[in-house]
Scaffold this motif. Structure first.
Motif, PDB file in Angstrom:
ATOM      1  N   PHE A 551      17.469  83.582  24.121  1.00 37.75           N
ATOM      2  CA  PHE A 551      17.843  82.438  23.295  1.00 37.75           C
ATOM      3  C   PHE A 551      17.083  81.204  23.763  1.00 37.75           C
ATOM      4  N   ALA A 552      16.933  80.254  22.854  1.00 42.87           N
ATOM      5  CA  ALA A 552      16.295  78.981  23.169  1.00 42.87           C
ATOM      6  C   ALA A 552      17.373  77.934  23.405  1.00 42.87           C
ATOM      7  N   ILE A 553      17.039  76.921  24.227  1.00 41.69           N
ATOM      8  CA  ILE A 553      18.036  75.929  24.633  1.00 41.69           C
ATOM      9  C   ILE A 553      17.526  74.521  24.360  1.00 41.69           C
ATOM     10  N   ALA A 554      18.397  73.712  23.782  1.00 43.88           N
ATOM     11  CA  ALA A 554      18.156  72.270  23.683  1.00 43.88           C
ATOM     12  C   ALA A 554      19.367  71.581  24.287  1.00 43.88           C
ATOM     13  N   VAL A 555      19.147  70.455  24.975  1.00 42.01           N
ATOM     14  CA  VAL A 555      20.249  69.770  25.639  1.00 42.01           C
ATOM     15  C   VAL A 555      20.062  68.261  25.535  1.00 42.01           C
ATOM     16  N   THR A 556      21.154  67.554  25.420  1.00 45.44           N
ATOM     17  CA  THR A 556      21.116  66.097  25.453  1.00 45.44           C
ATOM     18  C   THR A 556      21.457  65.661  26.871  1.00 45.44           C
ATOM     19  N   THR A 557      20.427  65.493  27.681  1.00 51.46           N
ATOM     20  CA  THR A 557      20.602  65.058  29.062  1.00 51.46           C
ATOM     21  C   THR A 557      19.432  64.157  29.431  1.00 51.46           C
ATOM     22  N   ASP A 558      19.319  63.802  30.699  1.00 54.14           N
ATOM     23  CA  ASP A 558      18.350  62.768  31.059  1.00 54.14           C
ATOM     24  C   ASP A 558      16.926  63.268  31.251  1.00 54.14           C
ATOM     25  N   LYS A 559      16.714  64.572  31.503  1.00 50.36           N
ATOM     26  CA  LYS A 559      15.354  65.070  31.686  1.00 50.36           C
ATOM     27  C   LYS A 559      15.295  66.567  31.400  1.00 50.36           C
ATOM     28  N   PRO A 560      14.116  67.076  31.076  1.00 49.06           N
ATOM     29  CA  PRO A 560      13.973  68.507  30.773  1.00 49.06           C
ATOM     30  C   PRO A 560      14.312  69.376  31.970  1.00 49.06           C
ATOM     31  N   GLN A 561      14.764  70.595  31.675  1.00 51.59           N
ATOM     32  CA  GLN A 561      15.071  71.570  32.716  1.00 51.59           C
ATOM     33  C   GLN A 561      14.317  72.859  32.428  1.00 51.59           C
ATOM     34  N   ARG A 562      14.249  73.722  33.413  1.00 54.29           N
ATOM     35  CA  ARG A 562      13.623  75.030  33.232  1.00 54.29           C
ATOM     36  C   ARG A 562      14.574  76.107  33.735  1.00 54.29           C
ATOM     37  N   ILE A 563      14.562  77.252  33.047  1.00 53.21           N
ATOM     38  CA  ILE A 563      15.372  78.387  33.471  1.00 53.21           C
ATOM     39  C   ILE A 563      14.446  79.434  34.059  1.00 53.21           C
ATOM     40  N   ASN A 564      14.685  79.807  35.305  1.00 56.71           N
ATOM     41  CA  ASN A 564      13.860  80.798  36.007  1.00 56.71           C
ATOM     42  C   ASN A 564      12.387  80.405  36.025  1.00 56.71           C
ATOM     43  N   GLY A 565      12.128  79.101  35.892  1.00 55.16           N
ATOM     44  CA  GLY A 565      10.754  78.637  35.943  1.00 55.16           C
ATOM     45  C   GLY A 565       9.922  79.021  34.740  1.00 55.16           C
ATOM     46  N   GLN A 566      10.550  79.598  33.697  1.00 56.63           N
ATOM     47  CA  GLN A 566       9.769  80.054  32.543  1.00 56.63           C
ATOM     48  C   GLN A 566      10.242  79.415  31.240  1.00 56.63           C
ATOM     49  N   SER A 567      11.514  79.564  30.916  1.00 57.69           N
ATOM     50  CA  SER A 567      12.012  79.094  29.623  1.00 57.69           C
ATOM     51  C   SER A 567      12.321  77.604  29.679  1.00 57.69           C
ATOM     52  N   ALA A 568      11.589  76.811  28.947  1.00 61.39           N
ATOM     53  CA  ALA A 568      11.800  75.364  28.952  1.00 61.39           C
ATOM     54  C   ALA A 568      13.068  75.012  28.194  1.00 61.39           C
ATOM     55  N   VAL A 569      13.772  74.028  28.716  1.00 62.03           N
ATOM     56  CA  VAL A 569      14.926  73.480  28.024  1.00 62.03           C
ATOM     57  C   VAL A 569      14.457  72.242  27.274  1.00 62.03           C
ATOM     58  N   VAL A 570      14.568  72.261  25.960  1.00 57.82           N
ATOM     59  CA  VAL A 570      14.136  71.118  25.161  1.00 57.82           C
ATOM     60  C   VAL A 570      15.150  70.001  25.320  1.00 57.82           C
ATOM     61  N   TRP A 571      14.661  68.818  25.645  1.00 56.09           N
ATOM     62  CA  TRP A 571      15.546  67.681  25.876  1.00 56.09           C
ATOM     63  C   TRP A 571      15.496  66.728  24.685  1.00 56.09           C
ATOM     64  N   ALA A 572      16.660  66.232  24.289  1.00 52.06           N
ATOM     65  CA  ALA A 572      16.724  65.261  23.201  1.00 52.06           C
ATOM     66  C   ALA A 572      17.676  64.150  23.582  1.00 52.06           C
ATOM     67  N   LYS A 573      17.236  62.920  23.404  1.00 50.37           N
ATOM     68  CA  LYS A 573      18.080  61.771  23.702  1.00 50.37           C
ATOM     69  C   LYS A 573      18.931  61.446  22.487  1.00 50.37           C
ATOM     70  N   THR A 574      20.199  61.156  22.711  1.00 56.78           N
ATOM     71  CA  THR A 574      21.084  60.840  21.597  1.00 56.78           C
ATOM     72  C   THR A 574      22.104  59.803  22.015  1.00 56.78           C
ATOM     73  N   THR A 575      22.580  59.058  21.040  1.00 58.36           N
ATOM     74  CA  THR A 575      23.634  58.064  21.293  1.00 58.36           C
ATOM     75  C   THR A 575      24.932  58.467  20.608  1.00 58.36           C
ATOM     76  N   LYS A 576      24.968  59.702  20.078  1.00 58.03           N
ATOM     77  CA  LYS A 576      26.118  60.128  19.280  1.00 58.03           C
ATOM     78  C   LYS A 576      27.176  60.871  20.088  1.00 58.03           C
TER      79      LYS A 576
END
Length: 593
Positions: A551-576
């Motif tokens: 599965f792919a991951i997007a998260v509303t947090t302060d900076k991008p993360q990586r899972i097992n050094g391979q799968s990038a976590v897409v970061w999105a800034k939100t005020t909602k």
């Protein structure tokens, strides 16, 4: 003498095939119950011979097999290329300074596919004509505004659900919506509800509680005196979310809210009100919308057994044949004679209380049904549209999960029908000897029938079809190999993907049951409402699950993360995000290349 010999052999082989089917069919039926209230007719359309009959002239409640007749009437009366037309008109003589000085009329034809998106396109066309305000009212002019919302013979227990949605006074977004009931993150808290239409949220009364143990947990839907939908019961903390399609009980109120929102979105001010009414005889056309063709609407009706589509086609066909909107009983008085004249079928004993088969007053015989199937098979101008619209065994529609063995897959096109104590299946088969067979199977419960018997109705219908498929005893019939694509089913692949997505949901609920995280199930994503300050707790769980479920991951947090050094976590800034939620995690299926 040679042609005579071949003719005699063909007659003998047909008689042998008929005898075999008769013996096998009687044996299957008697195994269930020798006194079963069943009607069957099977006809070989290649040889024009009847292979089996049992109570074929008796009348049965057909359930959704009624759709075979309502869609046939629509095809015959309107043609496969016919479209419903919806319009915006006005009685204004001018729109000075961008203001429409008059009323706006929304003409709704009864199109079952008409959606908010298509209505939005029509409203946006007003903006393109420099209309920024409407001095008068917005008047909804519906072909169904004087029609009873439900056909006679329906059951009260069907009313809350999507398959029992009302058809009047108008139709928008199929007059139904999806409700998802998610367990909360802590036992004792109310379940979390999400709807596909936010306008329906206020019509729900949530009395569903999250429980640690799902044993004996059920959710019940009832309608109170205010027409609100009341949800009672419980849902287990680690159980799957319940996804249920429900009826929009007040279509007029829903449409008024949608239209008000669309006008605001388009920047068009309304000085009057949104009301149900009539239009003057002559108005100016501002915008026009057309539905998909009747051929496409019939495919939606038959493959997915859509009751609202079937009833809309039934009423609209009667409307076009008579020149005016007709209520259910008057519509029957138009449709039945029309079908008789077109097909030659004696329909005196038939009852068409609706077009969907949801009415318990409907009556058909297996013989009438096979006659209709025979007629349509022989009519080239509409045969392909009609047959292609039927569910295909093991592949799509209501037959996707039935008759899916290699010897059955893709070889049956038939309409299913199911209600309490009622099972029907009628359509066409392609047999082992390369013949086309038309068949109709109706089973109705009787007061003395045991639930264990009626519960096996569907099995019996499928077993009878499996026997018919094996017919091969004709000398000129040749068993044909399967086509390449028949080796696998696209529908089954889609089903497996959906099951895997559900498995991920279950695994998440179990893994996060001790954390302050609410999980919301949606058709194309899972949303995690994370109330914990440490994002690593959820990230650790996702890292582990990613080894099993892609599965792919997007998260509303302060900076991008990586899972097992391979799968990038897409970061999105939100005020909602509202407190105490710290972040939202969005999980989506990985795109395959």
């Amino acid at each position: 003498m040679k042609p005579l010999k071949i003719g005699i052999i063909c007659l003998l082989s047909t008689a042998i095939a008929q005898a075999d089917i008769t013996q096998d069919a009687n044996h299957l039926i008697d195994q269930i119950d020798p006194h079963l209230n069943i009607g069957v007719e099977i006809k070989d359309l290649t040889t024009h011979q009847y292979l089996y009959k049992r109570h074929a002239q008796n009348s049965f409640i057909p359930a959704s097999n009624m759709k075979l007749f309502s869609t046939a009437a629509a095809l015959l009366a309107l043609g496969p290329d016919y479209h419903f037309t919806n319009k915006l008109t006005t009685d204004a003589t001018n729109w000075d300074k961008h203001e429409l000085k008059g009323h706006l009329y929304v003409h709704l034809s009864g199109d079952p596919s008409f959606s908010s998106a298509r209505l939005a396109a029509m409203i946006n066309s007003l903006k393109q004509q420099s209309i920024q305000s409407i001095q008068g009212d917005v008047v909804l002019v519906s072909r169904y505004q004087n029609i009873s919302p439900y056909a006679p013979g329906g059951m009260t227990e069907d009313l809350p659900f999507g398959y029992g949605a009302p058809i009047a006074p108008l139709v928008l977004d199929h007059n139904r919506f999806m409700l998802t009931v998610n367990p909360n993150d802590t036992a004792g808290k109310p379940a979390i509800l999400e709807t596909s239409h936010q306008t329906q949220q206020h019509m729900l009364i949530n009395k569903v509680i999250t429980k640690k143990d799902a044993k004996n947990c059920h959710i019940h839907f009832t309608i109170d005196a205010t027409q609100a939908l009341v949800l009672n019961g419980c849902i287990g903390l680690t159980e799957h979310a319940l996804v249920q399609e429900l009826a929009v009980r007040t279509p007029l109120l829903y449409t008024q809210k949608v239209l008000k929102h669309l006008l605001q979105e388009a920047g068009i001010a309304l000085k009057g009100h949104i009301i149900l009414g009539q239009a003057p005889h002559q108005t100016l056309l501002l915008s026009q919308d057309k539905s998909p063709s009747i051929a496409q609407l019939i495919a939606k009706t038959l493959k997915h057994s859509d009751n609202l589509y079937a009833d809309s086609l039934f009423l609209h066909t009667a409307d076009k044949l008579s020149g005016r909107p007709l209520n259910w009983e008057k519509a029957q008085q138009v449709i039945k004679p029309f079908l008789h004249v077109q097909t030659g079928i004696d329909l005196n004993s038939a009852i068409f209380s609706d077009g969907s088969g949801l009415s318990r007053y409907d009556l058909l015989t297996p013989d009438q049904t096979v006659q209709l199937l025979t007629f349509l098979y022989q009519r080239f101008p509409i045969a392909y549209e009609y047959i292609a619209a039927l569910p295909v065994s093991g592949r799509d529609g209501t037959l996707q999960k039935r008759l899916k063995k290699p010897t059955q897959l893709g070889l049956i096109r038939a309409k299913t029908g199911t209600m309490k104590g009622i099972t029907s299946l009628s359509g066409y088969l392609f047999t082992a000897n390369a013949h086309i067979v038309a068949f109709a199977i109706y089973m109705n419960n009787t007061p003395q029938t045991k639930p264990a018997v009626s519960g096996r109705y569907r099995y019996l219908a499928d077993a009878l079809c499996a026997k018919i498929l094996q017919v091969s005893k004709t000398p000129h019939g040749v068993s044909k190999p399967l086509l390449s694509f028949q080796a696998s089913s696209t529908g089954q692949k889609v089903q497996k993907k959906a099951m895997k997505w559900r498995a991920l949901e279950k695994a998440l609920r179990v893994a996060l049951k001790t954390q302050a995280v609410s999980i919301l199930f949606r058709a194309d994503e899972l949303v995690l409402q994370d109330r914990q300050h440490d994002k690593q707790q959820v990230l650790n769980v996702l890292t582990k699950l990613a080894e099993t479920y892609p599965f792919a991951i997007a998260v509303t947090t302060d900076k991008p993360q990586r899972i097992n050094g391979q799968s990038a976590v897409v970061w999105a800034k939100t005020t909602k995000i509202s407190q105490p939620i710290q972040r939202l995690w969005y999980l989506k299926p990985q795109a395959s290349i």
